[in-house]
Enzyme design. Sequence first.
Site, short mmCIF file in Angstrom:
data_model
loop_
_atom_site.label_atom_id
_atom_site.label_comp_id
_atom_site.label_asym_id
_atom_site.label_seq_id
_atom_site.Cartn_x
_atom_site.Cartn_y
_atom_site.Cartn_z
N LYS A 28 0.83 -1.20 0.00
CA LYS A 28 0.00 0.00 0.00
C LYS A 28 0.87 1.26 0.00
CE LYS A 28 -3.73 0.10 2.72
NZ LYS A 28 -5.07 0.43 2.26
N ARG A 97 -3.54 2.91 8.61
CA ARG A 97 -3.82 1.62 7.97
C ARG A 97 -2.59 0.74 7.90
NH1 ARG A 97 -8.47 2.64 4.31
NH2 ARG A 97 -8.68 4.90 4.18
N GLY A 106 -8.09 -7.31 4.50
CA GLY A 106 -8.98 -7.38 5.65
C GLY A 106 -8.41 -8.10 6.87
N MET A 108 -5.59 -7.37 8.67
CA MET A 108 -4.99 -6.53 9.73
C MET A 108 -5.88 -5.31 9.94
SD MET A 108 -0.97 -6.98 8.97
CE MET A 108 -1.06 -6.51 7.28
N ARG A 365 -3.46 -1.41 -6.37
CA ARG A 365 -2.59 -2.60 -6.31
C ARG A 365 -3.01 -3.54 -7.44
NH1 ARG A 365 -5.42 -4.91 -0.81
NH2 ARG A 365 -7.46 -5.17 -1.73
N HIS A 483 -16.10 -8.65 1.34
CA HIS A 483 -15.07 -9.52 1.89
C HIS A 483 -15.25 -10.96 1.39
CE1 HIS A 483 -13.57 -12.28 5.01
NE2 HIS A 483 -12.51 -11.49 4.93
N ARG A 587 0.70 -47.57 -11.63
CA ARG A 587 0.88 -48.46 -10.46
C ARG A 587 0.08 -49.72 -10.73
NH1 ARG A 587 0.37 -43.18 -7.65
NH2 ARG A 587 2.03 -42.97 -6.10
N ARG A 643 5.07 -49.66 -13.81
CA ARG A 643 5.86 -50.11 -12.66
C ARG A 643 5.42 -51.51 -12.26
NH1 ARG A 643 5.31 -47.04 -7.07
NH2 ARG A 643 3.42 -48.27 -6.97
N GLU A 770 13.69 -44.25 -4.59
CA GLU A 770 12.78 -43.89 -3.50
C GLU A 770 13.27 -44.40 -2.15
OE1 GLU A 770 8.91 -45.63 -4.23
OE2 GLU A 770 9.78 -47.42 -5.12
N SER A 789 13.22 -42.73 -11.89
CA SER A 789 12.06 -41.91 -11.54
C SER A 789 12.05 -41.77 -10.02
CB SER A 789 10.77 -42.56 -12.03
OG SER A 789 9.68 -41.76 -11.66
N ASN A 793 7.42 -39.94 -2.55
CA ASN A 793 6.56 -40.28 -1.40
C ASN A 793 7.35 -41.16 -0.44
OD1 ASN A 793 4.52 -39.05 -2.87
ND2 ASN A 793 3.77 -40.98 -3.72
N ASP A 794 7.89 -42.24 -0.99
CA ASP A 794 8.68 -43.13 -0.13
C ASP A 794 9.99 -42.49 0.28
OD1 ASP A 794 7.35 -45.59 0.52
OD2 ASP A 794 7.24 -45.95 -1.63
N CYS A 856 7.88 -38.99 -9.84
CA CYS A 856 6.50 -39.46 -9.94
C CYS A 856 5.80 -39.51 -8.59
CB CYS A 856 6.43 -40.81 -10.65
SG CYS A 856 7.24 -42.13 -9.72
N TYR A 876 11.59 -34.80 -16.62
CA TYR A 876 10.13 -34.71 -16.60
C TYR A 876 9.59 -34.77 -15.17
CZ TYR A 876 9.90 -39.81 -15.91
OH TYR A 876 10.04 -41.07 -15.41
C1 PEP Z 1 6.58 -42.87 -4.39
O1 PEP Z 1 6.96 -43.54 -3.44
O2 PEP Z 1 6.81 -41.66 -4.50
C2 PEP Z 1 5.78 -43.50 -5.45
C3 PEP Z 1 5.43 -42.81 -6.52
O3 PEP Z 1 5.35 -44.75 -5.25
P1 PEP Z 1 4.12 -45.14 -4.32
O4 PEP Z 1 3.43 -43.87 -3.93
O5 PEP Z 1 3.27 -46.03 -5.12
O6 PEP Z 1 4.79 -45.82 -3.17
MG MG Z 2 6.91 -45.72 -3.62
#
Ligand code: PEP
Ligand code: MG
Length: 914
Positions: A28, A97, A106, A108, A365, A483, A587, A643, A770, A789, A793-794, A856, A876
């Site tokens: 502001k 302000r 809104g 603060m 703004r 708001h 999967r 996979r 992984e 890849s 997650n793991d 992935c 990728y």
């Molecule tokens: C992972 O572990 O990131 C993965 C893609 O495999 P999953 O989630 O099937 O274990």
């Molecule tokens: Mg996995």
Amino acid sequence: MGVKKHVYYFGAPKADGDRDMKMLLGGKGANLAEMVNIGIPVPPGFTITTKVCAEFQRTKTIPEDVVAQVRENVARVEKAMHKRFGDVDNPLLFSVRSGAAASMPGMMDTVLNLGLNREIVEAWVQRSPEQARFVYDSYRRFITMYADIVMRVGREDFEHALGHMKVLKGTQFDTDLSADDLKKLVDEYLILFERKSGKPFPQDPWEQVFAAIRAVFRSWGNPRATMYRRLNHITGLIGTAVNVQAMVFGNVNERSATGVAFSRSPSTGENFFYGEYLVNAQGEDVVAGIRTPQQIGKALSLKWAQEHGVSEEERQRRYPSMEESMPENYKLLCDIRAKLEEHYRDMQDIEFTVESGRLWMLQCRNGKRTIHAALKIAIDMHRSGMISKEEAVLRVDPEQVDHLLHPNIEPAAAKAAKPIGKGLAASPGAAVGQVVFDAESAKSWAAQGKQVIMVRLETSPEDLAGMHAAQGILTARGGMTSHAAVVARGMGKCCVSGCGDMVISGRSFALNGKFIKQGDVITLDGTRGLIYKGALKLKPASLEGDFKIFVRWCQELKRLNVRANADTPADADKAREFGAEGVGLCRTEHMFFEATRINAMREMILADTKEGREAALKKVLPIQRGDFEGLFRAMKGSPVVIRLLDPPLHEFIPHERVAQEELAAKLDVPLEKVRQRVKALHEQNPMLGLRGCRLGITYPEIYNMQVRAIIEAAVEVSKSGVPVKPEIMIPLVGKKAELSFTKKHAVTTAEQVLERKGCRVHYTIGTMIEVPRAALTADEIAEEADFFSFGTNDLTQMSCGFSRDDAGQFLRLYEDLGIYTRDPFQSLDQEGVGELLRIAVRKARAVKPMLKMGICGEHGGDPRTIEFCHRSGLDYVSCSPFRVPVAIVAAAHAAVVERQEHAERYKALAASKE
Ligand code: PEP
Ligand code: MG
């Protein structure tokens, strides 16, 4: 040594600051300074920096040198306005302000009309009796805000007293109250103030101004603002700036007004001036939605009247547009709109006030906008030559693209149903849910897994958490800039606001003769502003119109490929429609989730002999082959990563007695046998158990069957003239030897099939990275792999030591405490897990420079992670089909930003050589 500057003046002809000083002056403050610098009329004032706020958070006091600079700047404003702060005969009033570097609408606090006291008010009324109403109105507003913001005693009792006065006088609006009524109200307020705060209302304007500055600094840390920053991941800011600005009044008389406007429609992006204003009012009235605002342009005013059944005679009398009622100022405002757009090269959100016929700008703004508007504005501005394609791409927040993938009402369902009411189409999309009437219920019902629609008279910032939990929001009051509308648009939540026909009482509402109580289901159409009783069928979004054009531009600019995690041909079709360039993860265990198939899978898992397993695998083979054919056909020659089986066993084993009995009957074995096998397979720590390649190494026949199915499917599809690119992926590898073992079997099987079929299909064999050990020994593993890849997650689970299935219990707390600022399962922990990824990339590329690498895990659809993957040199990202457009936009952002950085660096280098 010079004096350190803490306070920046803004006022004609030139301000101390400018637009580039957002971190120090807040958005502001920086924009007020910029507007002054380009010759737009702005009431003079000054900005106290965010650094002072940071200091205040530590010491809870305003340092002496800041106090001195505030006093000096008050004097500058006095001079510019020809008024004096605290002067009985010619008083200068201020607004105080907040304004941080990131917009937090809104969240603060603000105090208006500061500088009034009993003496000033009485002298003013005596001097100008015709302004008595305005003076008392300003004073009562000031007392309410001061009580609420500075003394923290809330505003409810004050609102209640105002409501009571309106009932007593038989009026609906506060503008209908007379000067005398307001004078009485002020007396009542002063008593209320003392009773609630334990202190008389401060009469010294200097005491008022410093208390208000402290209160605004304090509001940086209020729960609302803190939650807003957390929800919007606003980090790295040190505090809010405070803007102290000469008050100009929209509530002096009928030649005064206040309004808010967008230089283009924030809802659709259409290039018309979209704004609302109220005559004889202060800014808070427009945003709070207490009175329904009027349109600033005549065309929209006519449209509004038509939609609301207001006759032309009544419209002209009660709701004229600004274009009609204040034509000169409307013209001036249109010129300012053009000037600001040209200067900022983006859609602007502005606030203005007209005081006795003179127009002042209070804010500008870059305007918040729906994703529909963002796309249209970016495309239009590029096509008109205002911005480059790269800039256009950067104008659209990848995360916001997700909102486009939200459903709308199925056209046939909308045609067949009759809406029970209409409001403003405040934020597009559709939502179905059970009605609740307060934020607490919205949160608790949503926590129980219910879908809710939050219905409110009007929303206030306290409702934020409820709005977040709800599918949609419906309000009785408030315009397009209320708001509810602004916040819902920001969240991408469907919202219908200003449904004036809705009468809420307690936990129910009546709308055009229909009665809806808490828990009843309704459907909102935020694109058209309609409300339906019951649940209407919603249809998922598709890539069309501006969205399609924009995604194409992003595809031209990005470097990363974007693939999809797809387990079925239907998923793959959707992913391709959204722009996926291949399947990054199929999967195979997910192909067995359907009830009719799970038994074949269970039979295979529970078999305790090789023969038993092979018999079960025989049943599975044709199913798998069919699935893979479907995927190859859907992807029409784009690469498909399949996979091999990675079932956490506990997800597939029948745990309940009924299911075990069913299986025993199906297999024609005694129940006891099934139970024993289930017991034998029980794992204490299934995520670290017989999963992934460990299963494939223990029972090679399983992977052999899958490889056979993949290659047979590939041969079949390729013979039919559709090109195929199978990429076989081995999961959960931690050691090169695991990959060597499984790969050897896979190659043997694949070659046998090809020989038998008498043809060749090109296939590759790669692995997931992984397991942390795999990342650390990526150079060795790369020797055996055609591609990597990253299964983040793991990798996150095993690096952080957080169970994927249970971490939710404490991760919210971790986020609240800032231990992790984001859930590491949603957005990659770049310093930790990300470091493993970088190590793996470096080591692998050292032995195989061209090794193809992607990601992935769930993170593949997260824009921050995508940027990280781009910078880390991956080829990728792969994410769920509905995240593909988000990923494409994020990948384009990463590429454009990197190019801009390179250009900057070259420029700097060239300059240093000159
Ligand atoms: C992972 O572990 O990131 C993965 C893609 O495999 P999953 O989630 O099937 O274990
Ligand atoms: Mg996995």
